[in-house]
Motif scaffolding. Sequence first.
Motif, PDB file in Angstrom:
ATOM      1  N   LYS A  87      -2.723   1.093  -5.956  1.00  9.81           N
ATOM      2  CA  LYS A  87      -3.096   0.213  -4.881  1.00  9.81           C
ATOM      3  C   LYS A  87      -2.474   0.491  -3.372  1.00  9.81           C
ATOM      4  O   LYS A  87      -1.169  -0.011  -3.597  1.00  9.81           O
ATOM      5  CB  LYS A  87      -3.376  -1.248  -5.242  1.00  9.81           C
ATOM      6  N   ILE A  88      -3.119   0.953  -2.479  1.00 14.95           N
ATOM      7  CA  ILE A  88      -2.366   0.972  -1.057  1.00 14.95           C
ATOM      8  C   ILE A  88      -2.654  -0.241  -0.489  1.00 14.95           C
ATOM      9  O   ILE A  88      -3.858  -0.706  -0.286  1.00 14.95           O
ATOM     10  CB  ILE A  88      -2.687   2.207  -0.361  1.00 14.95           C
ATOM     11  N   ALA A  89      -1.584  -1.028   0.109  1.00 13.27           N
ATOM     12  CA  ALA A  89      -1.894  -2.164   0.795  1.00 13.27           C
ATOM     13  C   ALA A  89      -1.576  -2.074   2.179  1.00 13.27           C
ATOM     14  O   ALA A  89      -0.326  -1.287   2.558  1.00 13.27           O
ATOM     15  CB  ALA A  89      -1.208  -3.416   0.073  1.00 13.27           C
ATOM     16  N   TYR A  90      -2.441  -2.788   3.379  1.00 10.78           N
ATOM     17  CA  TYR A  90      -1.978  -2.858   4.583  1.00 10.78           C
ATOM     18  C   TYR A  90      -1.188  -4.117   4.902  1.00 10.78           C
ATOM     19  O   TYR A  90      -1.348  -4.930   4.442  1.00 10.78           O
ATOM     20  CB  TYR A  90      -2.957  -2.950   5.295  1.00 10.78           C
ATOM     21  N   ARG A  91       0.215  -3.671   5.475  1.00 14.44           N
ATOM     22  CA  ARG A  91       0.935  -4.898   6.066  1.00 14.44           C
ATOM     23  C   ARG A  91       0.905  -4.836   7.361  1.00 14.44           C
ATOM     24  O   ARG A  91       1.272  -3.675   7.821  1.00 14.44           O
ATOM     25  CB  ARG A  91       2.379  -4.931   5.262  1.00 14.44           C
ATOM     26  N   ASN A  92       0.943  -5.934   7.963  1.00 16.12           N
ATOM     27  CA  ASN A  92       0.892  -5.880   9.649  1.00 16.12           C
ATOM     28  C   ASN A  92       2.510  -5.924   9.821  1.00 16.12           C
ATOM     29  O   ASN A  92       3.004  -6.964   9.582  1.00 16.12           O
ATOM     30  CB  ASN A  92       0.154  -7.196  10.186  1.00 16.12           C
ATOM     31  N   PRO A  93       2.905  -4.594  10.398  1.00 19.18           N
ATOM     32  CA  PRO A  93       4.444  -4.861  10.950  1.00 19.18           C
ATOM     33  C   PRO A  93       4.962  -5.634  12.018  1.00 19.18           C
ATOM     34  O   PRO A  93       6.225  -5.913  12.113  1.00 19.18           O
ATOM     35  CB  PRO A  93       4.808  -3.204  11.367  1.00 19.18           C
ATOM     36  N   ALA A  94       4.005  -6.351  12.591  1.00 15.94           N
ATOM     37  CA  ALA A  94       4.412  -7.475  13.385  1.00 15.94           C
ATOM     38  C   ALA A  94       4.459  -8.757  13.027  1.00 15.94           C
ATOM     39  O   ALA A  94       5.093  -9.568  13.642  1.00 15.94           O
ATOM     40  CB  ALA A  94       3.144  -7.616  14.501  1.00 15.94           C
ATOM     41  N   ASN A  95       4.256  -8.887  11.615  1.00 14.16           N
ATOM     42  CA  ASN A  95       4.501 -10.161  11.101  1.00 14.16           C
ATOM     43  C   ASN A  95       5.616 -10.257   9.942  1.00 14.16           C
ATOM     44  O   ASN A  95       6.114  -9.073   9.588  1.00 14.16           O
ATOM     45  CB  ASN A  95       3.111 -10.513  10.198  1.00 14.16           C
ATOM     46  N   ALA A  96       6.011 -11.142   9.653  1.00 15.40           N
ATOM     47  CA  ALA A  96       7.312 -11.319   8.636  1.00 15.40           C
ATOM     48  C   ALA A  96       6.927 -10.844   7.452  1.00 15.40           C
ATOM     49  O   ALA A  96       5.480 -10.861   6.899  1.00 15.40           O
ATOM     50  CB  ALA A  96       7.754 -12.843   8.589  1.00 15.40           C
ATOM     51  N   ILE A  97       7.952 -10.076   6.551  1.00 13.14           N
ATOM     52  CA  ILE A  97       7.362  -9.385   5.399  1.00 13.14           C
ATOM     53  C   ILE A  97       6.800 -10.535   4.484  1.00 13.14           C
ATOM     54  O   ILE A  97       5.969  -9.938   3.553  1.00 13.14           O
ATOM     55  CB  ILE A  97       8.629  -8.283   5.025  1.00 13.14           C
ATOM     56  N   LEU A  98       7.543 -11.414   4.272  1.00 14.19           N
ATOM     57  CA  LEU A  98       7.180 -12.474   3.231  1.00 14.19           C
ATOM     58  C   LEU A  98       5.915 -12.973   3.398  1.00 14.19           C
ATOM     59  O   LEU A  98       4.982 -13.236   2.602  1.00 14.19           O
ATOM     60  CB  LEU A  98       8.276 -13.391   3.186  1.00 14.19           C
ATOM     61  N   SER A  99       5.414 -13.229   4.887  1.00 10.61           N
ATOM     62  CA  SER A  99       3.959 -13.993   5.021  1.00 10.61           C
ATOM     63  C   SER A  99       3.096 -12.683   4.465  1.00 10.61           C
ATOM     64  O   SER A  99       1.933 -13.042   4.165  1.00 10.61           O
ATOM     65  CB  SER A  99       3.968 -14.313   6.521  1.00 10.61           C
ATOM     66  N   GLU A 100       3.226 -11.438   4.763  1.00 12.12           N
ATOM     67  CA  GLU A 100       2.604 -10.400   4.619  1.00 12.12           C
ATOM     68  C   GLU A 100       2.227 -10.012   2.962  1.00 12.12           C
ATOM     69  O   GLU A 100       0.949 -10.027   2.424  1.00 12.12           O
ATOM     70  CB  GLU A 100       3.007  -9.218   5.033  1.00 12.12           C
ATOM     71  N   ILE A 101       3.480 -10.240   2.154  1.00 20.13           N
ATOM     72  CA  ILE A 101       3.388  -9.838   0.997  1.00 20.13           C
ATOM     73  C   ILE A 101       2.443 -11.118   0.014  1.00 20.13           C
ATOM     74  O   ILE A 101       1.833 -11.028  -0.771  1.00 20.13           O
ATOM     75  CB  ILE A 101       4.694  -9.594   0.121  1.00 20.13           C
ATOM     76  N   ASP A 102       2.756 -12.527   0.699  1.00 15.44           N
ATOM     77  CA  ASP A 102       1.971 -13.606   0.154  1.00 15.44           C
ATOM     78  C   ASP A 102       0.668 -13.447   0.444  1.00 15.44           C
ATOM     79  O   ASP A 102      -0.388 -13.535  -0.382  1.00 15.44           O
ATOM     80  CB  ASP A 102       2.662 -14.809   0.846  1.00 15.44           C
ATOM     81  N   ALA A 103       0.372 -12.851   1.514  1.00 13.72           N
ATOM     82  CA  ALA A 103      -1.272 -12.832   1.959  1.00 13.72           C
ATOM     83  C   ALA A 103      -1.834 -11.552   1.129  1.00 13.72           C
ATOM     84  O   ALA A 103      -2.877 -11.852   0.766  1.00 13.72           O
ATOM     85  CB  ALA A 103      -1.262 -12.400   3.507  1.00 13.72           C
ATOM     86  N   ILE A 104      -1.067 -10.559   1.041  1.00 15.63           N
ATOM     87  CA  ILE A 104      -1.548  -9.427   0.098  1.00 15.63           C
ATOM     88  C   ILE A 104      -2.036  -9.932  -1.147  1.00 15.63           C
ATOM     89  O   ILE A 104      -2.959  -9.691  -1.984  1.00 15.63           O
ATOM     90  CB  ILE A 104      -0.788  -8.348   0.469  1.00 15.63           C
ATOM     91  N   THR A 105      -0.997 -10.737  -2.002  1.00 16.64           N
ATOM     92  CA  THR A 105      -0.915 -11.043  -3.168  1.00 16.64           C
ATOM     93  C   THR A 105      -2.191 -12.055  -3.225  1.00 16.64           C
ATOM     94  O   THR A 105      -2.841 -12.053  -4.555  1.00 16.64           O
ATOM     95  CB  THR A 105       0.417 -11.630  -3.611  1.00 16.64           C
ATOM     96  N   ALA A 106      -2.202 -12.929  -2.326  1.00 22.18           N
ATOM     97  CA  ALA A 106      -3.490 -13.755  -2.569  1.00 22.18           C
ATOM     98  C   ALA A 106      -4.695 -13.073  -2.295  1.00 22.18           C
ATOM     99  O   ALA A 106      -5.583 -13.414  -3.142  1.00 22.18           O
ATOM    100  CB  ALA A 106      -3.531 -14.788  -1.123  1.00 22.18           C
ATOM    101  N   TYR A 107      -4.890 -12.135  -1.719  1.00 22.26           N
ATOM    102  CA  TYR A 107      -5.947 -11.246  -1.667  1.00 22.26           C
ATOM    103  C   TYR A 107      -6.194 -10.376  -2.966  1.00 22.26           C
ATOM    104  O   TYR A 107      -7.333 -10.335  -3.178  1.00 22.26           O
ATOM    105  CB  TYR A 107      -6.021 -10.292  -0.117  1.00 22.26           C
TER     106      TYR A 107
END
Length: 478
Positions: A87-107
Amino acid sequence: MARQLPYSRVIDVIVSFKDRFPTIRATNTVLLLQPVAKAGKVDATIRTKVYYDADEVASDFSPTDEAYKAALRLFQRTDGVGVRQLKIAYRNPANAILSEIDAITAYDPNWLFLTHTKELNDTADQRALSDWAEARDVIFGGDSNDIDTESAAAVPDDTATVTMTIASPGVVTWTAHPLAVDDPVVFTTTGVLPTGLTAWVTYFVKTAPTANTFTVTDVVGGSAIVTTGTQSGTHTATKPNYGGSFAEYLESRQYEHSAAFYHTSADAYAAISALGYAAGRNFDNANFAEARAGRIDSGQAYSMKFVSMPGVPALEKTSAVVQAITGFVPSSGLDKSQGHLANAVVNIGGEVFLVEGTVGSGAFIDETHFAIWVKWRLQEQILGVLLNNARIPYDNNGVAFLCQAGIVPVMNIAQAAGLIADTIDDEGKYRRAYEIAPARVEDQTVARRRQRIGPPITVRFRYAGAIHYVTVNVIVTF
């Protein structure tokens, strides 16, 4: 024709389906974090997309994209083990990494293994992901190219006396500082720091406009801190080096869920190759009859050491350097005083393979994999038993039924997979590979019985493990 009465006059047969079973969580999925949005495919709205081969990845990503390069390492594997998916996930590099991984995991929470593309190698974000993974049922693999990993000695922290301005933003002066953007920094003082800063709190460099000055933020990617009020005393700034490498960071924290993969090339992508191998080992696909017959290949238990790494070149390093990287000392095993407990790809006997297959604590990746698998399968099996029975009576018979229906099937699969070691008694006969010992109902407090909290159940067995080093003594007589 004689009248026939219905069978129900004498026999009542009711057919019902007990199909209330929880979802079986998959252990064959690797999640790859990468910072490039592909509109309508993998982006801020569609956070993840699943791929089963390199051609599917090529339909969305260019060969120059790091996500494609990393995915290629996984799909270059031809081990002949179970189906693995990426699974390839998009993380927004402008956002904090922990908020991104939390958002991706919630999705999309349906994955076990986590890694990333090379821009996160040896960064604060990579360390933050390892912190995050340690508190979850996740196995995180991070690539590292920090040459400090090649030396067994830990690198000391950088520290100096600094001055600070009261300004928006506050500017810190450290003569010839070693800091780069996003590096961590900690302040202490003999007096009072400006308002906006707190001693012993980890901040991150926001900007470093000169060789002597920098500003800080409280989170990676956040706004520069404004300092106000008054200050006094002598201030000191420290840049934590965490021993000098990502591997040392994991080792110093004794992390069980994160592994470092060292290579001199950031394009090696050893972590995703190794995790791809683990993802292909399906513990559920095992033959119990063959296991009872003594076949060591009845299931898909594994060790990461000796695993081939297609596409990943071997390190061109001496034995001493490999020992500093991995901490493995021949004939005695892992020793953190001798190395960083990281993983590396080596060439021995003309074969290129991975050593040592460890996480930061010095435990092995397969052990963490097994621990998560057995936890998940016991939760799922026992919940299925509770859902599909009107009740499990609170007596010793009920507890015995729960053990037989909820625990034994999982333990049998674990034994068939080669995860549980056989036990042989003093007479050379095989004993049961595992023991299930529930506490007696009569020994439970009234409060536990009143609240219907079942007696604790203990399961004992010996993990099969693997052989990583062999000594052979040859004695010749004449």
